[in-house]
Design a protein around this motif. Structure first.
Motif, PDB file in Angstrom:
ATOM      1  N   THR A   8     -90.855  90.173  34.071  1.00 50.03           N
ATOM      2  CA  THR A   8     -89.884  89.891  33.010  1.00 50.03           C
ATOM      3  C   THR A   8     -89.316  88.479  33.062  1.00 50.03           C
ATOM      4  O   THR A   8     -88.764  88.009  32.086  1.00 50.03           O
ATOM      5  N   THR A  29     -90.425  97.491  30.942  1.00 45.92           N
ATOM      6  CA  THR A  29     -91.325  97.321  32.091  1.00 45.92           C
ATOM      7  C   THR A  29     -91.087  98.404  33.141  1.00 45.92           C
ATOM      8  O   THR A  29     -92.003  98.822  33.844  1.00 45.92           O
ATOM      9  N   GLU A  36     -86.467  94.524  27.326  1.00 46.15           N
ATOM     10  CA  GLU A  36     -87.666  94.069  28.047  1.00 46.15           C
ATOM     11  C   GLU A  36     -87.693  94.666  29.449  1.00 46.15           C
ATOM     12  O   GLU A  36     -88.751  95.091  29.941  1.00 46.15           O
ATOM     13  N   PRO A  51     -96.342  92.005  26.836  1.00 40.32           N
ATOM     14  CA  PRO A  51     -95.175  91.298  26.291  1.00 40.32           C
ATOM     15  C   PRO A  51     -95.267  89.809  26.622  1.00 40.32           C
ATOM     16  O   PRO A  51     -95.674  89.441  27.724  1.00 40.32           O
ATOM     17  N   HIS A 103     -82.423  92.383  19.025  1.00 44.67           N
ATOM     18  CA  HIS A 103     -82.953  92.353  20.385  1.00 44.67           C
ATOM     19  C   HIS A 103     -82.016  93.007  21.388  1.00 44.67           C
ATOM     20  O   HIS A 103     -82.413  93.290  22.517  1.00 44.67           O
ATOM     21  N   LEU A 119     -94.107  86.190  27.673  1.00 43.28           N
ATOM     22  CA  LEU A 119     -93.053  85.526  28.441  1.00 43.28           C
ATOM     23  C   LEU A 119     -93.139  84.003  28.321  1.00 43.28           C
ATOM     24  O   LEU A 119     -92.299  83.294  28.860  1.00 43.28           O
ATOM     25  N   VAL A 146     -83.794  86.955  29.020  1.00 49.31           N
ATOM     26  CA  VAL A 146     -84.499  88.234  29.166  1.00 49.31           C
ATOM     27  C   VAL A 146     -83.598  89.340  28.636  1.00 49.31           C
ATOM     28  O   VAL A 146     -82.434  89.465  29.042  1.00 49.31           O
ATOM     29  N   ARG A 179     -90.357  84.831  21.801  1.00 51.90           N
ATOM     30  CA  ARG A 179     -89.903  85.741  22.845  1.00 51.90           C
ATOM     31  C   ARG A 179     -89.084  86.869  22.214  1.00 51.90           C
ATOM     32  O   ARG A 179     -88.636  86.789  21.076  1.00 51.90           O
ATOM     33  N   ASP A 180     -88.847  87.911  23.002  1.00 50.62           N
ATOM     34  CA  ASP A 180     -88.122  89.072  22.482  1.00 50.62           C
ATOM     35  C   ASP A 180     -86.709  88.713  22.034  1.00 50.62           C
ATOM     36  O   ASP A 180     -86.214  89.225  21.027  1.00 50.62           O
TER      37      ASP A 180
END
Length: 469
Positions: free
Chosen positions: A433, A416, A412, A383, A398, A385, A408, A391-392
């Protein structure tokens, strides 16, 4: 996959690697790719829990490494392999370049020598610049700059996602990762029998990549250590992301015999860091920060790049480099005992890790002897960062954002926690993260992080109401 196993006592490994820092993770990947059965042993709660958790995240070219040295060869081999694999693994490469800045006439006289050393080291994209020319590269430099050497191929990377990618690939190839597992003794009688707090481990070879405890581990294995670790503390300050508008290039000092000096450097996460210091100490575990030293680092950053003045500090930290009584890497191959020590890996370890892994496999020789049967390379995609890429939180749907400083998302964090090698402690969760690493340092999100990670970390973030863990 076999990320975290209980020892059976009867399992036999081709290679046991002691220490899951950046070097140990890279070595585990290289041997696993070659087809070896690998055990990666770490006494901390998570990988990267020692020297590797704190560094400047620069991917060096080796322009200033000693000509003809093993360190130079391994830095350049490691850097090249990172360039070859980073896209497949979705690892960032921030193209910053670097300026070695001379702030006095005496320092300016040294630049041509540094440039010539770089050319002898095979680094060709170097330019000597006047102060005016240097400001076309980095307009924010202070007026008293005398001259600079522009090193165009220096980069910045994510220092934690890269080793995690290496160990994830090793796990996908069947490697066993043992955390909170401390090697206490070892004996060799044609094969290694390691005594740990989790039981015995049998292995044909051992690789000591124990960083700050490399000399102690050699002694545990029955060797007379050929070096002594002399921890060198480095303190850092991390400036708010607003600082990134003031600086795009790595600013290096003219180095001396002891250290590369204090760097002012962009990070992959959009901050600017200033550090490290170089302070000798005996303690191999605790790295404290001191107010006066941090104030001096802030002042130095503002002195070199005046636009950094009044930028708030987001975080401070200190790390320990595993220096020894000599400057060079301490790589020791004891073929008669099936043992390799990778010691004294200091500032350039992030760049050289993949090269050290290649070197260790070559010293072992098993791949050339046909002892292993290599498998297809499994796909590992990390992923992202880094601020330089999507980014996510920028994706559709999201979901919840848990850490608003570093943006974050909840998914995410949950991803993890259910990954092949989930974090073993809160530090590992932060490194995977960036949750809790922003300007509030977790003040607003730690309660939510404790709720989401409950029951997942070896050392929980919260204590329950009855006082238990």
């Amino acid at each position: 996959m076999n990320a975290q196993s209980q020892l059976s006592g009867s399992e036999f490994f081709d290679v046991a690697i002691i220490g899951a820092g950046i070097v140990g993770c890279a070595v585990a990947r290289r041997f696993a790719l070659a087809g070896a059965k690998v055990a990666l042993i770490e006494k901390g709660s998570d990988i990267l829990s020692g020297a590797s958790k704190a560094n400047s995240a620069i991917l060096h070219t080796g322009f200033d490494a000693p000509n003809g040295s093993l360190e130079l060869a391994l830095v350049q081999a490691g850097r090249q392999e990172y360039l070859d694999i980073h896209q497949d693994m979705n690892l960032p490469l921030v193209e910053t370049s670097a300026l070695v800045c001379a702030w006095t006439a005496d320092e300016a006289l040294k630049l041509e020598g540094i440039a010539e050393q770089g050319r002898q080291n095979g680094v060709d994209r170097l330019r000597l610049l006047t102060s005016a020319e240097a400001r076309t590269v980095e307009p924010g430099l202070a007026d008293n700059l005398v001259a600079a050497l522009h090193v165009l191929d220096e980069h910045v990377i994510d220092p934690w996602s890269a080793p995690l990618a290496y160990v994830n690939q090793a796990i996908a190839l069947g490697a066993t990762v043992l955390r909170q597992c401390e090697v206490r003794a070892g004996a060799f009688d044609g094969e290694w029998r390691l005594e740990t707090n989790q039981g015995g481990i049998r292995s044909k070879w051992v690789v000591n990549a124990a960083g700050l405890f490399g000399d102690h581990v050699d002694t545990c294995l029955g060797f007379q250590s050929e070096f002594q670790i002399k921890p060198r503390k480095g303190q850092f300050v991390v400036l708010d992301k607003a600082a990134s508008r003031q600086l795009k290039t790595i600013i290096l000092p003219v180095p001396n015999e002891i250290t590369k000096g204090v760097v002012v450097c962009p990070t992959a996460f959009g901050n600017i860091l200033v550090g490290p210091t170089a302070e000798e100490q005996d303690d191999r575990i605790r790295a404290t920060v001191e107010h006066d030293t941090l104030e001096a680092l802030v002042a130095l950053g503002s002195k070199l790049v005046p636009g950094l003045a009044h930028i708030p500090v987001t975080a401070v930290y200190a790390g320990l480099r595993p220096a020894t009584e000599k400057k060079e890497y301490r790589v020791i191959h004891r073929a008669e005992h099936n043992a390799i020590t990778l010691g004294g890996i200091r500032s350039t370890g992030l760049s050289s890790a993949l090269g050290l892994a290649q070197h260790a496999l070559n010293l072992h020789g098993g791949a050339d002897r046909g002892e292993f049967s290599s498998k297809a390379t499994p796909k590992v995609c990390m992923p992202n960062l880094a601020e330089s890429r999507s980014r996510d939180w920028q994706a559709e749907n999201h979901g919840d954002i848990v850490c608003h400083c570093e943006m974050v998302t909840r998914r995410e964090i949950e991803a993890t926690l259910s990954s092949p090698l989930p974090p073993g402690d809160f530090g590992g969760l932060r490194r995977r993260t960036r949750a809790g690493m922003g300007c509030c340092q977790g003040f607003y999100c730690n309660a939510k992080l404790a709720e989401i990670s409950k029951g997942c970390l070896a050392t929980p973030l919260a204590v329950d109401q009855e006082g238990g863990k």
